[in-house]
Write a protein that holds these residues in place. Structure first.
Motif, PDB file in Angstrom:
ATOM      1  N   GLN A 128       0.852  -1.188   0.000  1.00  0.00           N
ATOM      2  CA  GLN A 128       0.000   0.000   0.000  1.00  0.00           C
ATOM      3  C   GLN A 128       0.891   1.243   0.000  1.00  0.00           C
ATOM      4  OE1 GLN A 128      -3.062  -0.046   3.041  1.00  0.00           O
ATOM      5  NE2 GLN A 128      -3.099  -2.276   3.012  1.00  0.00           N
ATOM      6  N   GLN A 130       0.799   4.161  -1.484  1.00  0.00           N
ATOM      7  CA  GLN A 130       0.183   5.483  -1.349  1.00  0.00           C
ATOM      8  C   GLN A 130      -0.124   5.790   0.119  1.00  0.00           C
ATOM      9  OE1 GLN A 130      -0.112   7.922  -3.769  1.00  0.00           O
ATOM     10  NE2 GLN A 130      -0.559   9.128  -1.941  1.00  0.00           N
ATOM     11  N   ARG A 131      -0.629   4.809   0.847  1.00  0.00           N
ATOM     12  CA  ARG A 131      -0.881   4.998   2.290  1.00  0.00           C
ATOM     13  C   ARG A 131       0.436   5.219   3.014  1.00  0.00           C
ATOM     14  NH1 ARG A 131      -5.249   2.052   5.283  1.00  0.00           N
ATOM     15  NH2 ARG A 131      -4.664   3.685   6.738  1.00  0.00           N
ATOM     16  N   VAL A 164       3.106   6.654   1.799  1.00  0.00           N
ATOM     17  CA  VAL A 164       3.522   8.033   1.524  1.00  0.00           C
ATOM     18  C   VAL A 164       2.811   8.999   2.464  1.00  0.00           C
ATOM     19  CG1 VAL A 164       3.345   9.915  -0.163  1.00  0.00           C
ATOM     20  CG2 VAL A 164       4.262   7.696  -0.862  1.00  0.00           C
ATOM     21  N   GLU A 165       1.510   8.835   2.603  1.00  0.00           N
ATOM     22  CA  GLU A 165       0.741   9.741   3.475  1.00  0.00           C
ATOM     23  C   GLU A 165       1.265   9.690   4.902  1.00  0.00           C
ATOM     24  OE1 GLU A 165      -3.247   8.333   2.874  1.00  0.00           O
ATOM     25  OE2 GLU A 165      -3.201   8.860   0.748  1.00  0.00           O
ATOM     26  N   TYR A 178       7.802   6.426  -2.697  1.00  0.00           N
ATOM     27  CA  TYR A 178       7.696   7.263  -3.891  1.00  0.00           C
ATOM     28  C   TYR A 178       8.050   6.456  -5.149  1.00  0.00           C
ATOM     29  CZ  TYR A 178       7.374  11.741  -1.284  1.00  0.00           C
ATOM     30  OH  TYR A 178       6.978  12.792  -0.498  1.00  0.00           O
ATOM     31  N   ILE A 207       5.186   4.333  -6.350  1.00  0.00           N
ATOM     32  CA  ILE A 207       4.032   5.010  -6.971  1.00  0.00           C
ATOM     33  C   ILE A 207       4.449   5.854  -8.171  1.00  0.00           C
ATOM     34  CG2 ILE A 207       2.622   4.942  -4.877  1.00  0.00           C
ATOM     35  CD1 ILE A 207       3.232   7.964  -4.516  1.00  0.00           C
ATOM     36  N   ARG A 217       6.956   8.206  -8.474  1.00  0.00           N
ATOM     37  CA  ARG A 217       7.426   9.577  -8.235  1.00  0.00           C
ATOM     38  C   ARG A 217       8.946   9.560  -8.047  1.00  0.00           C
ATOM     39  NH1 ARG A 217       3.400  11.942  -3.721  1.00  0.00           N
ATOM     40  NH2 ARG A 217       5.004  13.559  -3.722  1.00  0.00           N
TER      41      ARG A 217
END
Length: 167
Positions: free
Chosen positions: A9, A11-12, A14-15, A38, A41, A43
């Motif tokens: 996960q 993205q989670r 990263v947050e 990053y 995902i 980036r």
């Protein structure tokens, strides 16, 4: 953050890690984990910045250079990727089999087949008779044999989904 990376996960992760970085900006491991997230995902530029920040705030770790190499590779800069992968080896003295394999992979993807073959030979020497290592190196050997750049799962930056950088 590491939990979310292991759970696929990113993205989670990263947050969570961006919040963690704001609260404690001097923790190298947070920056390294953020670089890995990053990368996962897509980036790459942010991953490079996070890996370089990990290098600035933490003790020298090979994984920071491996993360830089992965970011450069994702940006299509194979020459700088190979340079960063080679820098990772210098931290461990002679380097581990996985560090040499990662370097060979960066060289192969950059089109340097002869240098990649030499790095892979060194990886095999470092691996010795370790069957797990030899099994992990086989796909790279196949890529060299066919002339097709490949990717080695489980070799290089954050192979276990969690950079080894220290806090």
């Amino acid at each position: 953050g590491a939990h979310y990376l292991r759970a696929a996960q990113p993205q989670r992760a990263v947050e969570y890690l961006e919040t963690s970085r704001e609260m404690k900006p001097d923790v190298a491991r947070t920056h390294a984990l953020l670089a890995q997230a990053y990368l996962e995902i897509g980036r790459a530029e942010d991953a490079l910045r996070a890996a370089e920040q990990a290098m600035r705030v933490g003790r020298p770790e090979p994984v920071f250079h491996q993360l830089r190499a992965s970011a450069f590779r994702a940006m299509g800069d194979h020459e700088r990727a190979a340079g960063a992968a080679r820098a990772a080896i210098s931290f461990g003295g002679e380097g581990s089999w996985s560090e040499w394999a990662f370097y060979a992979q960066m060289l192969l993807q950059g089109g340097s087949h002869t240098a990649a073959a030499a790095a892979l030979d060194t990886a095999y020497q470092r691996a010795g008779e370790d069957p797990r290592a030899r099994e992990a190196l086989a796909p790279l050997q196949e890529s060299l044999s066919t002339g097709m750049p490949g990717h080695l799962p489980g070799v290089g930056a954050a192979a276990d989904g969690e950079p080894a950088g220290r806090e």
